[in-house]
Write a protein that holds these residues in place. Sequence first.
Motif: not given
Length: 331
Positions: A55, A72-73, A92, A96, A146, A160
């Motif tokens: 990440h 990004d994830s 991460g 993730m 997340n 996202t």
Amino acid sequence: MPSSLEFTPQVKAATQPIYERLRDVIPEMEWPVHAPLIARINELKRERSATLVAHNYQLPEIFHGIADYTGDSLGMAKFGAETEADVIVVCGVRFMAESAKMLSPEKTVLLPDMEAGCSLAASITAQDVRRMREKYPGVPVVTYVNTYADVRAEADICCTSVNAVQVVESLGTDRVIFIPDGYLGRYVATQTDVEIILWEGACEVHERFTGEELRHYRRSYPDIQVIAHPECPPDVLEEADFVGSTSGMIRYIDEHRPERVVMITECTMSDNVAVEFPRTNFVRPCNLCPHMRRITLPKILHSLETLQPEVHINPETARQAHRSLERMLAV
């Protein structure tokens, strides 16, 4: 290479090209500590048919030294699914790694420290989502990626920070339940006519920034460009010149090439991006993510040596959570 992890002339020669890129962010006296680990990890990747995804908030020695993909994830998970490697090491946090496992169920997915969590993901449970549905019957649930797999399994669709507005509007409803980030949800509400029902979760890094802090940067550096992540409070976003995801922030710097910039997000990202843009002066507010810091070179090495800790998800939970992820990808 010997397995003693000494800074031998061979290790120095093998890792020197990496260090030349990192010279401005890692002191030379620290490199003999990192270099043997980096050399051995890169060797083990080949032996284990492994790929490492990192990440944007990971330390520079991980981000630039050993990662095969950085971003990004969601990008990390998609890269893992597309690679031919048998093993995916996620540098991460746990949500993730769960995303990577959902998109690559047949592969071995490793998270070097299972305690690498996330305050935002931990702010809501699957039971909380069910209660929200009872309170607002018929209202679709949009969950930020997340979150943990059991929460995603209860949602209708994922999003996202890049596509949150697009996902919300794709549902064709007058209102949606948006979980779990209250600040991101408020930002989305300013960008759409859809009513946003919030869950008051927050990232412990981004919620610490304030609008006054940004005004201080402007007073100190009149030429500064302020770019902020939408997980920040509203007064921060109002002061920013640009609001966007981590990938969007990088793209902004690439397109505008500011002489001076402050990235209002986890501060390690500035070190990583500065390597790519040496002519930009990065002001670095230091809000660190303690969960990201749990991932270290020694733990990554141990994970590759032992193929542990391995990420597992209940098959039914994974199936339902993957459904909400697929719906997002189809938007």
